[in-house]
Design a protein around this motif. Structure first.
Motif, PDB file in Angstrom:
ATOM      1  N   GLY A 122      37.358  50.749  31.950  1.00  0.00           N
ATOM      2  CA  GLY A 122      38.053  49.718  31.199  1.00  0.00           C
ATOM      3  C   GLY A 122      38.818  48.733  32.062  1.00  0.00           C
ATOM      4  N   THR A 123      38.861  48.968  33.378  1.00  0.00           N
ATOM      5  CA  THR A 123      39.554  48.043  34.276  1.00  0.00           C
ATOM      6  C   THR A 123      38.864  46.684  34.268  1.00  0.00           C
ATOM      7  N   ALA A 124      39.658  45.637  34.117  1.00  0.00           N
ATOM      8  CA  ALA A 124      39.124  44.275  34.122  1.00  0.00           C
ATOM      9  C   ALA A 124      39.505  43.576  35.422  1.00  0.00           C
ATOM     10  N   ILE A 125      38.664  42.609  35.823  1.00  0.00           N
ATOM     11  CA  ILE A 125      38.972  41.733  36.954  1.00  0.00           C
ATOM     12  C   ILE A 125      39.176  40.330  36.409  1.00  0.00           C
ATOM     13  N   GLU A 126      40.331  39.764  36.664  1.00  0.00           N
ATOM     14  CA  GLU A 126      40.623  38.390  36.266  1.00  0.00           C
ATOM     15  C   GLU A 126      40.629  37.527  37.527  1.00  0.00           C
ATOM     16  N   VAL A 127      39.674  36.609  37.618  1.00  0.00           N
ATOM     17  CA  VAL A 127      39.597  35.685  38.743  1.00  0.00           C
ATOM     18  C   VAL A 127      40.182  34.353  38.290  1.00  0.00           C
ATOM     19  N   VAL A 128      41.197  33.882  39.000  1.00  0.00           N
ATOM     20  CA  VAL A 128      41.893  32.653  38.618  1.00  0.00           C
ATOM     21  C   VAL A 128      41.270  31.488  39.386  1.00  0.00           C
ATOM     22  N   PRO A 129      40.550  30.593  38.709  1.00  0.00           N
ATOM     23  CA  PRO A 129      39.874  29.484  39.396  1.00  0.00           C
ATOM     24  C   PRO A 129      40.858  28.600  40.152  1.00  0.00           C
ATOM     25  N   GLY A 130      40.491  28.258  41.378  1.00  0.00           N
ATOM     26  CA  GLY A 130      41.295  27.344  42.174  1.00  0.00           C
ATOM     27  C   GLY A 130      42.528  27.943  42.801  1.00  0.00           C
ATOM     28  N   ALA A 131      42.892  29.164  42.431  1.00  0.00           N
ATOM     29  CA  ALA A 131      44.110  29.783  42.955  1.00  0.00           C
ATOM     30  C   ALA A 131      43.857  30.416  44.315  1.00  0.00           C
TER      31      ALA A 131
END
Length: 292
Positions: A257-266
């Protein structure tokens, strides 16, 4: 008519613990969230989250020993020692369980807390975390080399920072360099290296996890022991310090259930570059069902 009331910032507190005197912020009410900064950082690395999340959570942000306004006395600056210090602070505050959010080196501290004190950690959020692969920016590898203790104060001096700051300012105006919120925070944090005590603590901390080849401490083998704890990975798309590839490489080893959130441009500070997005993602994570 209601008069405008100026926003008041939380006042940092101090607490004498067994090993160090530490500075921290205790703000808000609700489920407890502990915010742990990275190398050279301070609790102010989390200012947007302290302000933006305290309406729903009790936020504890701490200066790790050797950083900010916490003690910089000679001693143990390992991941385990830092994890124990955070545990001691929480115990002193009569806090039993928390969700730990760790950025960069602080991610390693967060994982060490989960490994050493699993009964205390019911959720973990790793932000551009160390400890998940060997690769790290060459500048940090250089800090492990003999003689770096003499080079760092020169680089952190007022004259050197003024010269480099001028160059970066020109490049920014020419649109050849993008100066994000995370870059500005890292620049302010680096100024602390002009202080001998802060510099000694930084070198002790950095050399405990990094050598000339890269990161020397890996939590990969520990991930299987995390069980069903709630977990979230957040990374900046343009992270130049710790590669985004580390998050994808360990995804299958994290709890289900672990999610990866990639923040564009950060970059390396996605929570500062895009604080509203980070806070929204974190609120969603905290609203999810508990799995432990």
């Amino acid at each position: 008519m209601i008069d405008d009331v100026p926003e008041t910032k939380p006042v940092p507190l101090t607490r004498e613990l067994a090993s160090h005197r530490v500075r921290y912020i205790d703000q808000g009410q609700g489920p407890v969230v502990v915010l742990i900064h990275g190398l050279m950082g301070t609790l102010h690395d989390w200012d947007p989250q302290i302000a933006g999340l305290a309406d729903r959570f009790r936020i504890i942000a701490v200066d790790l020993p050797g950083h900010g306004e916490s003690d910089k006395i000679p001693g143990d600056y390992s991941l385990s020692a830092h994890a124990a210090t955070v545990r001691d602070l929480l115990t002193a505050l009569d806090i039993d369980t928390v969700t730990v959010v760790g950025h960069s080196y602080g991610g390693g501290v967060a994982m060490q807390m989960l490994y050493l004190f699993p009964q205390m950690v019911d959720g973990i959020c790793l932000v551009a975390s160390g400890g998940l692969g060997q690769d790290v920016n060459p500048v940090l590898r250089a800090a492990s080399l003999p003689g770096s203790g003499m080079a760092i104060p020169l680089a952190a001096s007022t004259a050197s920072r003024a010269l480099l700051g001028g160059v970066l300012g020109v490049l920014t105006r020419l649109r050849l360099f993008r100066w994000g919120a995370g870059d500005r925070r890292a620049w302010r944090n680096f100024a602390s290296m002009a202080d001998p005590a802060a510099r000694r603590a930084f070198l002790s901390t950095a050399r405990s996890v990094i050598d000339f080849r890269g990161q020397t401490v890996s939590a990969t083998r520990l991930l299987a022991s995390f069980g069903d704890v709630r977990a979230l990975l957040v990374w900046g798309e343009r992270d130049a310090i710790i590669p985004l590839a580390h998050a994808h490489a360990v995804r299958d080893h994290m709890p289900e259930g672990t999610a990866i959130e990639v923040v564009p441009g950060a970059g390396h500070f996605p929570h500062l570059d895009e604080p509203e997005r980070f806070d929204a993602v974190f609120r969603t994570f905290m609203a999810g069902p508990a799995t432990c």
